[in-house]
Design a protein around this motif. Sequence first.
Motif, PDB file in Angstrom:
ATOM      1  N   ALA A  43     -56.366  71.557  91.006  1.00 33.07           N
ATOM      2  CA  ALA A  43     -56.485  72.076  89.641  1.00 33.07           C
ATOM      3  C   ALA A  43     -57.411  71.228  88.775  1.00 33.07           C
ATOM      4  O   ALA A  43     -57.493  70.016  88.924  1.00 33.07           O
ATOM      5  CB  ALA A  43     -55.105  72.142  89.000  1.00 33.07           C
ATOM      6  N   TYR A  44     -58.090  71.889  87.882  1.00 31.50           N
ATOM      7  CA  TYR A  44     -58.915  71.285  86.842  1.00 31.50           C
ATOM      8  C   TYR A  44     -59.975  70.334  87.402  1.00 31.50           C
ATOM      9  O   TYR A  44     -60.320  69.330  86.792  1.00 31.50           O
ATOM     10  CB  TYR A  44     -58.038  70.593  85.785  1.00 31.50           C
ATOM     11  CG  TYR A  44     -57.130  71.575  85.103  1.00 31.50           C
ATOM     12  CD1 TYR A  44     -57.623  72.442  84.135  1.00 31.50           C
ATOM     13  CD2 TYR A  44     -55.792  71.682  85.460  1.00 31.50           C
ATOM     14  CE1 TYR A  44     -56.793  73.383  83.532  1.00 31.50           C
ATOM     15  CE2 TYR A  44     -54.961  72.611  84.864  1.00 31.50           C
ATOM     16  CZ  TYR A  44     -55.472  73.462  83.901  1.00 31.50           C
ATOM     17  OH  TYR A  44     -54.655  74.391  83.311  1.00 31.50           O
ATOM     18  N   THR A  45     -60.489  70.679  88.577  1.00 27.56           N
ATOM     19  CA  THR A  45     -61.581  69.898  89.159  1.00 27.56           C
ATOM     20  C   THR A  45     -62.814  70.031  88.283  1.00 27.56           C
ATOM     21  O   THR A  45     -63.194  71.134  87.904  1.00 27.56           O
ATOM     22  CB  THR A  45     -61.898  70.393  90.586  1.00 27.56           C
ATOM     23  OG1 THR A  45     -60.737  70.245  91.390  1.00 27.56           O
ATOM     24  CG2 THR A  45     -63.045  69.634  91.210  1.00 27.56           C
ATOM     25  N   SER A  86     -53.202  67.567  85.883  1.00 27.16           N
ATOM     26  CA  SER A  86     -52.357  68.663  85.427  1.00 27.16           C
ATOM     27  C   SER A  86     -50.895  68.276  85.600  1.00 27.16           C
ATOM     28  O   SER A  86     -50.534  67.622  86.580  1.00 27.16           O
ATOM     29  CB  SER A  86     -52.643  69.925  86.242  1.00 27.16           C
ATOM     30  OG  SER A  86     -51.705  70.932  85.911  1.00 27.16           O
ATOM     31  N   ILE A  87     -50.059  68.698  84.663  1.00 23.73           N
ATOM     32  CA  ILE A  87     -48.617  68.445  84.765  1.00 23.73           C
ATOM     33  C   ILE A  87     -47.863  69.720  85.134  1.00 23.73           C
ATOM     34  O   ILE A  87     -46.641  69.749  85.134  1.00 23.73           O
ATOM     35  CB  ILE A  87     -48.064  67.844  83.451  1.00 23.73           C
ATOM     36  CG1 ILE A  87     -48.371  68.754  82.262  1.00 23.73           C
ATOM     37  CG2 ILE A  87     -48.637  66.448  83.223  1.00 23.73           C
ATOM     38  CD1 ILE A  87     -47.740  68.318  80.956  1.00 23.73           C
ATOM     39  N   THR A  88     -48.599  70.781  85.467  1.00 21.48           N
ATOM     40  CA  THR A  88     -48.016  72.074  85.813  1.00 21.48           C
ATOM     41  C   THR A  88     -47.867  72.193  87.320  1.00 21.48           C
ATOM     42  O   THR A  88     -48.695  71.696  88.064  1.00 21.48           O
ATOM     43  CB  THR A  88     -48.916  73.211  85.286  1.00 21.48           C
ATOM     44  OG1 THR A  88     -49.088  73.024  83.882  1.00 21.48           O
ATOM     45  CG2 THR A  88     -48.312  74.566  85.538  1.00 21.48           C
ATOM     46  N   THR A  89     -46.825  72.885  87.774  1.00 22.19           N
ATOM     47  CA  THR A  89     -46.647  73.132  89.198  1.00 22.19           C
ATOM     48  C   THR A  89     -47.417  74.388  89.604  1.00 22.19           C
ATOM     49  O   THR A  89     -47.866  75.149  88.749  1.00 22.19           O
ATOM     50  CB  THR A  89     -45.159  73.307  89.558  1.00 22.19           C
ATOM     51  OG1 THR A  89     -44.641  74.407  88.806  1.00 22.19           O
ATOM     52  CG2 THR A  89     -44.375  72.048  89.242  1.00 22.19           C
ATOM     53  N   LYS A  94     -52.840  65.395  90.789  1.00 26.64           N
ATOM     54  CA  LYS A  94     -52.757  63.983  91.169  1.00 26.64           C
ATOM     55  C   LYS A  94     -51.440  63.638  91.851  1.00 26.64           C
ATOM     56  O   LYS A  94     -51.439  62.991  92.904  1.00 26.64           O
ATOM     57  CB  LYS A  94     -52.957  63.096  89.940  1.00 26.64           C
ATOM     58  CG  LYS A  94     -52.929  61.609  90.270  1.00 26.64           C
ATOM     59  CD  LYS A  94     -52.877  60.753  89.036  1.00 26.64           C
ATOM     60  CE  LYS A  94     -51.705  61.109  88.239  1.00 26.64           C
ATOM     61  NZ  LYS A  94     -50.826  60.272  87.640  1.00 26.64           N
ATOM     62  N   ASP A  95     -50.313  64.065  91.316  1.00 26.81           N
ATOM     63  CA  ASP A  95     -49.021  63.691  91.906  1.00 26.81           C
ATOM     64  C   ASP A  95     -48.861  64.234  93.325  1.00 26.81           C
ATOM     65  O   ASP A  95     -48.421  63.524  94.226  1.00 26.81           O
ATOM     66  CB  ASP A  95     -47.869  64.179  91.019  1.00 26.81           C
ATOM     67  CG  ASP A  95     -47.819  63.436  89.681  1.00 26.81           C
ATOM     68  OD1 ASP A  95     -48.401  62.334  89.587  1.00 26.81           O
ATOM     69  OD2 ASP A  95     -47.209  63.969  88.743  1.00 26.81           O
ATOM     70  N   TYR A 151     -58.247  62.878  77.839  1.00 25.86           N
ATOM     71  CA  TYR A 151     -57.322  63.464  78.798  1.00 25.86           C
ATOM     72  C   TYR A 151     -57.310  62.602  80.053  1.00 25.86           C
ATOM     73  O   TYR A 151     -58.344  62.091  80.485  1.00 25.86           O
ATOM     74  CB  TYR A 151     -57.722  64.901  79.153  1.00 25.86           C
ATOM     75  CG  TYR A 151     -57.465  65.868  78.030  1.00 25.86           C
ATOM     76  CD1 TYR A 151     -56.171  66.305  77.764  1.00 25.86           C
ATOM     77  CD2 TYR A 151     -58.500  66.330  77.241  1.00 25.86           C
ATOM     78  CE1 TYR A 151     -55.922  67.189  76.725  1.00 25.86           C
ATOM     79  CE2 TYR A 151     -58.265  67.215  76.202  1.00 25.86           C
ATOM     80  CZ  TYR A 151     -56.970  67.638  75.946  1.00 25.86           C
ATOM     81  OH  TYR A 151     -56.726  68.501  74.920  1.00 25.86           O
ATOM     82  N   GLU A 152     -56.130  62.460  80.641  1.00 17.61           N
ATOM     83  CA  GLU A 152     -55.995  61.701  81.875  1.00 17.61           C
ATOM     84  C   GLU A 152     -56.787  62.398  82.981  1.00 17.61           C
ATOM     85  O   GLU A 152     -56.808  63.618  83.068  1.00 17.61           O
ATOM     86  CB  GLU A 152     -54.521  61.614  82.275  1.00 17.61           C
ATOM     87  CG  GLU A 152     -54.275  60.820  83.526  1.00 17.61           C
ATOM     88  CD  GLU A 152     -52.805  60.818  83.924  1.00 17.61           C
ATOM     89  OE1 GLU A 152     -52.543  60.641  85.122  1.00 17.61           O
ATOM     90  OE2 GLU A 152     -51.926  61.001  83.059  1.00 17.61           O
ATOM     91  N   SER A 153     -57.433  61.606  83.832  1.00 19.80           N
ATOM     92  CA  SER A 153     -58.202  62.171  84.935  1.00 19.80           C
ATOM     93  C   SER A 153     -57.970  61.341  86.187  1.00 19.80           C
ATOM     94  O   SER A 153     -57.348  60.283  86.140  1.00 19.80           O
ATOM     95  CB  SER A 153     -59.695  62.213  84.590  1.00 19.80           C
ATOM     96  OG  SER A 153     -60.189  60.902  84.391  1.00 19.80           O
ATOM     97  N   PHE A 154     -58.453  61.854  87.304  1.00 15.17           N
ATOM     98  CA  PHE A 154     -58.342  61.111  88.554  1.00 15.17           C
ATOM     99  C   PHE A 154     -59.512  61.454  89.452  1.00 15.17           C
ATOM    100  O   PHE A 154     -60.197  62.458  89.267  1.00 15.17           O
ATOM    101  CB  PHE A 154     -57.010  61.393  89.261  1.00 15.17           C
ATOM    102  CG  PHE A 154     -56.865  62.781  89.822  1.00 15.17           C
ATOM    103  CD1 PHE A 154     -57.193  63.052  91.143  1.00 15.17           C
ATOM    104  CD2 PHE A 154     -56.390  63.814  89.031  1.00 15.17           C
ATOM    105  CE1 PHE A 154     -57.057  64.327  91.658  1.00 15.17           C
ATOM    106  CE2 PHE A 154     -56.247  65.094  89.547  1.00 15.17           C
ATOM    107  CZ  PHE A 154     -56.582  65.354  90.865  1.00 15.17           C
ATOM    108  N   SER A 155     -59.741  60.581  90.414  1.00 12.10           N
ATOM    109  CA  SER A 155     -60.719  60.848  91.460  1.00 12.10           C
ATOM    110  C   SER A 155     -60.018  60.662  92.792  1.00 12.10           C
ATOM    111  O   SER A 155     -59.055  59.896  92.913  1.00 12.10           O
ATOM    112  CB  SER A 155     -61.934  59.932  91.337  1.00 12.10           C
ATOM    113  OG  SER A 155     -61.553  58.583  91.443  1.00 12.10           O
TER     114      SER A 155
END
Length: 176
Positions: A43-45, A86-89, A94-95, A151-155
């Motif tokens: 999501a949200y790539t 994203s915090i949505t399922t 990331k999680d 906004y929090e992001s990750f790689s």
Amino acid sequence: MPDPSTTTQTNQNTTTMAVTYSEAIDLRKGEELMIFIGDLPIAYTTSHTLDTSVDTKDVSTKMSGDYDSSMPGKISWSISIEALTSITTGHESKDALMKALAKRKPVRIEACEVVRGIDTTGAKTFTKGKVNYQGDAIITKLNEKSAHGEYESFSCELKGTGPLLDGTGKPLGEAA
């Protein structure tokens, strides 16, 4: 008068037919291709990069003269992804990727064409389409970035474990 978005290219040294192309038809925007793990999109790539390479083996001998000689070796591939968290399922974020990293098991990656739209309630949608390439990969790195006011992001980095396959599941480069 020709369409201004269509260009014709002719090679004057041969009598072959002219090659035609249209940027409006031929080019794909980045948002039309998404990375999926199984059936769930990451999501949200914001971007992804596919790297492929062939290592080389030095086969230089006295007969090579002043130049190195090489032969192709193994093929490797990897994908790096940048995304917002994203915090949505219902999709990979990331999680979920962190859990997959901790399991240390390959995941199936698919790069698919998508069609974006809006449903009757006004919610944004997209439909998974044609698979362009796929393969099994190990998540080797996951970095989180969180800054004040952003906004929090990750790689995430994934290394291929085996062949990179086309959309039908055949290794790239194999005869159809």
